[in-house]
Design an enzyme around this catalytic site. Sequence first.
Site, PDB file in Angstrom:
ATOM      1  N   ARG A  27      13.344  38.350  38.135  1.00 28.50           N
ATOM      2  CA  ARG A  27      12.678  38.184  36.838  1.00 28.50           C
ATOM      3  C   ARG A  27      11.526  37.189  36.892  1.00 28.50           C
ATOM      4  O   ARG A  27      10.728  37.106  35.965  1.00 28.50           O
ATOM      5  CB  ARG A  27      13.705  37.766  35.771  1.00 28.50           C
ATOM      6  CG  ARG A  27      14.488  38.966  35.232  1.00 28.50           C
ATOM      7  CD  ARG A  27      15.781  38.561  34.584  1.00 28.50           C
ATOM      8  NE  ARG A  27      15.590  37.643  33.472  1.00 28.50           N
ATOM      9  CZ  ARG A  27      16.572  36.920  32.940  1.00 28.50           C
ATOM     10  NH1 ARG A  27      17.803  37.017  33.423  1.00 28.50           N
ATOM     11  NH2 ARG A  27      16.337  36.124  31.931  1.00 28.50           N
ATOM     12  N   ASP A 117      19.413  26.875  41.118  1.00 27.73           N
ATOM     13  CA  ASP A 117      18.523  27.252  40.012  1.00 27.73           C
ATOM     14  C   ASP A 117      18.895  26.518  38.721  1.00 27.73           C
ATOM     15  O   ASP A 117      18.445  26.875  37.646  1.00 27.73           O
ATOM     16  CB  ASP A 117      18.532  28.770  39.790  1.00 27.73           C
ATOM     17  CG  ASP A 117      19.881  29.296  39.310  1.00 27.73           C
ATOM     18  OD1 ASP A 117      20.823  28.503  39.137  1.00 27.73           O
ATOM     19  OD2 ASP A 117      19.975  30.531  39.109  1.00 27.73           O
ATOM     20  N   ARG A 328      -7.533  11.161  44.106  1.00 29.16           N
ATOM     21  CA  ARG A 328      -6.894  12.149  44.988  1.00 29.16           C
ATOM     22  C   ARG A 328      -6.116  11.452  46.109  1.00 29.16           C
ATOM     23  O   ARG A 328      -6.225  10.246  46.278  1.00 29.16           O
ATOM     24  CB  ARG A 328      -7.964  13.086  45.542  1.00 29.16           C
ATOM     25  CG  ARG A 328      -8.576  13.985  44.446  1.00 29.16           C
ATOM     26  CD  ARG A 328      -9.770  14.750  44.975  1.00 29.16           C
ATOM     27  NE  ARG A 328      -9.437  15.448  46.205  1.00 29.16           N
ATOM     28  CZ  ARG A 328     -10.338  15.850  47.110  1.00 29.16           C
ATOM     29  NH1 ARG A 328     -11.622  15.614  46.917  1.00 29.16           N
ATOM     30  NH2 ARG A 328      -9.948  16.484  48.188  1.00 29.16           N
ATOM     31  N   ASN A 372     -20.117  -3.595  44.022  1.00 28.85           N
ATOM     32  CA  ASN A 372     -20.473  -2.753  42.878  1.00 28.85           C
ATOM     33  C   ASN A 372     -21.105  -1.456  43.375  1.00 28.85           C
ATOM     34  O   ASN A 372     -22.086  -1.477  44.117  1.00 28.85           O
ATOM     35  CB  ASN A 372     -21.459  -3.501  41.980  1.00 28.85           C
ATOM     36  CG  ASN A 372     -21.682  -2.742  40.682  1.00 28.85           C
ATOM     37  OD1 ASN A 372     -20.941  -2.903  39.729  1.00 28.85           O
ATOM     38  ND2 ASN A 372     -22.693  -1.875  40.665  1.00 28.85           N
ATOM     39  N   ASN A 381     -19.487  12.698  53.211  1.00 25.09           N
ATOM     40  CA  ASN A 381     -18.477  12.462  54.248  1.00 25.09           C
ATOM     41  C   ASN A 381     -18.234  13.654  55.149  1.00 25.09           C
ATOM     42  O   ASN A 381     -17.546  13.537  56.144  1.00 25.09           O
ATOM     43  CB  ASN A 381     -17.152  12.038  53.586  1.00 25.09           C
ATOM     44  CG  ASN A 381     -16.615  13.092  52.637  1.00 25.09           C
ATOM     45  OD1 ASN A 381     -17.386  13.780  51.967  1.00 25.09           O
ATOM     46  ND2 ASN A 381     -15.304  13.225  52.578  1.00 25.09           N
TER      47      ASN A 381
HETATM   48  C1  UD1 Z   1      28.619  32.381  36.665  1.00 21.48           C
HETATM   49  C2  UD1 Z   1      30.110  32.129  36.445  1.00 21.48           C
HETATM   50  C3  UD1 Z   1      30.351  32.029  34.925  1.00 21.48           C
HETATM   51  C4  UD1 Z   1      29.494  30.925  34.348  1.00 21.48           C
HETATM   52  C5  UD1 Z   1      28.029  31.152  34.692  1.00 21.48           C
HETATM   53  C6  UD1 Z   1      27.203  29.965  34.276  1.00 21.48           C
HETATM   54  C7  UD1 Z   1      31.280  33.259  38.261  1.00 21.48           C
HETATM   55  C8  UD1 Z   1      32.051  34.440  38.650  1.00 21.48           C
HETATM   56  N1  UD1 Z   1      30.838  33.221  36.994  1.00 21.48           N
HETATM   57  O1  UD1 Z   1      28.347  33.653  36.101  1.00 21.48           O
HETATM   58  O2  UD1 Z   1      31.711  31.740  34.690  1.00 21.48           O
HETATM   59  O3  UD1 Z   1      29.673  30.866  32.942  1.00 21.48           O
HETATM   60  O4  UD1 Z   1      27.865  31.323  36.103  1.00 21.48           O
HETATM   61  O5  UD1 Z   1      25.868  30.225  34.483  1.00 21.48           O
HETATM   62  O6  UD1 Z   1      31.118  32.349  39.064  1.00 21.48           O
HETATM   63  N2  UD1 Z   1      25.226  33.731  43.666  1.00 21.48           N
HETATM   64  C9  UD1 Z   1      25.160  33.852  45.020  1.00 21.48           C
HETATM   65  N3  UD1 Z   1      25.741  34.920  45.627  1.00 21.48           N
HETATM   66  C10 UD1 Z   1      26.406  35.853  44.949  1.00 21.48           C
HETATM   67  C11 UD1 Z   1      26.466  35.740  43.550  1.00 21.48           C
HETATM   68  C12 UD1 Z   1      25.874  34.669  42.929  1.00 21.48           C
HETATM   69  O7  UD1 Z   1      24.559  33.001  45.696  1.00 21.48           O
HETATM   70  O8  UD1 Z   1      26.916  36.784  45.575  1.00 21.48           O
HETATM   71  C13 UD1 Z   1      24.592  32.585  43.017  1.00 21.48           C
HETATM   72  C14 UD1 Z   1      23.463  33.029  42.096  1.00 21.48           C
HETATM   73  O9  UD1 Z   1      22.234  33.051  42.784  1.00 21.48           O
HETATM   74  C15 UD1 Z   1      23.458  31.960  41.028  1.00 21.48           C
HETATM   75  C16 UD1 Z   1      24.931  31.579  40.922  1.00 21.48           C
HETATM   76  O10 UD1 Z   1      25.526  31.969  42.135  1.00 21.48           O
HETATM   77  O11 UD1 Z   1      22.712  30.825  41.424  1.00 21.48           O
HETATM   78  C17 UD1 Z   1      25.614  32.215  39.742  1.00 21.48           C
HETATM   79  O12 UD1 Z   1      25.622  33.596  39.908  1.00 21.48           O
HETATM   80  P1  UD1 Z   1      25.452  34.610  38.714  1.00 21.48           P
HETATM   81  O13 UD1 Z   1      25.558  35.980  39.225  1.00 21.48           O
HETATM   82  O14 UD1 Z   1      24.252  34.259  37.915  1.00 21.48           O
HETATM   83  O15 UD1 Z   1      26.764  34.267  37.875  1.00 21.48           O
HETATM   84  P2  UD1 Z   1      27.010  34.527  36.349  1.00 21.48           P
HETATM   85  O16 UD1 Z   1      27.398  35.933  36.141  1.00 21.48           O
HETATM   86  O17 UD1 Z   1      25.922  33.971  35.541  1.00 21.48           O
END
Ligand code: UD1
Length: 458
Positions: A27, A117, A328, A372, A381
């Site tokens: 996104r 993130d 800078r 000055n 430069n």
């Molecule tokens: C997750 C939680 C949820 C919580 C929410 C808060 C789980 C199952 N659920 O859900 O309870 O309320 O976060 O934001 O943990 N990621 C990986 N590899 C994967 C899957 C995810 O690295 O295979 C990382 C994602 O990049 C992200 C984080 O884990 O940074 C959360 O993953 P995401 O899929 O966004 O979880 P949610 O469904 O939001």
Amino acid sequence: MNLNVSRTTSTTRTCLAVVLAAGEGTRMKSAKPKVLHHVANRSLLGHVLATLTEAGATRYAVVVGPDRADVEKETHRILPDASIFVQRERLGTGHAVLSAREALAQKPDDVIVAYADTPLVTKETFAKLRAPLAEGAAVVVMAFEAADPTGYGRLITSGDQLLAIREHKDATEAERTITLCNGGLMAIRGDVALMLLDKVGNDNAKNEYYLTDIVEIAHTAGLRAVVTVVPEEEVHGVNDRAQLATAERMIQSRLREATMAAGTTLVAPETIFLSYDTKLGTDVIVEPHVVFGPGVTVETGVTIHSFSYLEGTHVSAGAGIGPFARLRPGAAIGAKAKVGNFVEIKNTDLGAGAKVSHLTYLGDAKVGAETNIGAGTITCNYDGYNKHLTQIGEGAFIGSNSSLVAPVTIGDGAFVGSGSVITDSVPPDALALGRGRQVTKEDWAVAFRAKAKAAKGK
Ligand code: UD1
Ligand code: CA
């Protein structure tokens, strides 16, 4: 008997931080991985790693997606000792954490799971998340009261115990009315972390290995899980550019508050943009609309006037900057020196009390104390290939609209006449004139007009 000797405090416990940085970031619509986008001039990943360090992490396992050499590079730029683990398939948050199996197997005292993130979690929150582990809790979940809980995991509690986390898609209607939600971050006791994670299955609505399942697994095994409630703001994750801008706004607001609390006046704080590492001393006054890039230190008693932009710069005590100054990288402004409007300074030492008041470029230069620099001075430069040094001594006077063609040296106390092009070095206390001598022709204009009028009348 000294009771402190055997007591293990959170500061002496080893702590492995598992940072999930495999975010897809589609996104963002960017060629760059999501976690490398910046807020306050530092990557999202950088913020999280820095906060974890402040919270006492002793080892780092950063979990990246496939082909993410750039995330690995940024990790190692910040923490050369961090381990990188690649999650080849995206099979869920539990699976992501297990990618760091080798680090978990070393049984650190504490494990913190953080998302790269989610940059607004404070060091105090990470510390609060770890604390119950030292008192025997097996899992601590960062919780928040959600204004809108849709999409979040719901926390099923009984008294101060956390029984389970139900993901939105798997929750019943009744469970969906719960507003206490999982912020995503967790602390897990290192001696049981692998055991709990290895029991996680993928029999759920998303067919994913949910990290959140370890809560119920712990409870079933007779281990204690608890929550730490934090403000919803800290849970803010970045998935698109609008959320990136929101994170920027929140981090700027924290930086401004901290800057003012430390004794700097920000005349209109909402118009001042700071970097994560900006250091402003006491009694510094920053007028409206000033931007600080990375690497700026300003000592006490400096005034920075409106519309100035500073990066990679050191400003010594009592100096005045701007309005409309651009400093800078490599600019070092001496004590009580003055840099005025439309002045650009790069890689230059400006001595104490020196003045560069108007319309000037100083690049790759050393300027002595109390010198000055007149309006419109330019250090030439660059010859198209290399940069060259301009050295100006103390107490010198550079007349307005002069070009100093580097490499060139101007001695202490020397004068350069206005409008000069200086190509040869000037000894101390000399006057150098590098311009055509003025020619004045008396009554020339009278004769010219008469001749021109006659020609027009023809
Ligand atoms: C997750 C939680 C949820 C919580 C929410 C808060 C789980 C199952 N659920 O859900 O309870 O309320 O976060 O934001 O943990 N990621 C990986 N590899 C994967 C899957 C995810 O690295 O295979 C990382 C994602 O990049 C992200 C984080 O884990 O940074 C959360 O993953 P995401 O899929 O966004 O979880 P949610 O469904 O939001
Ligand atoms: Ca999410």
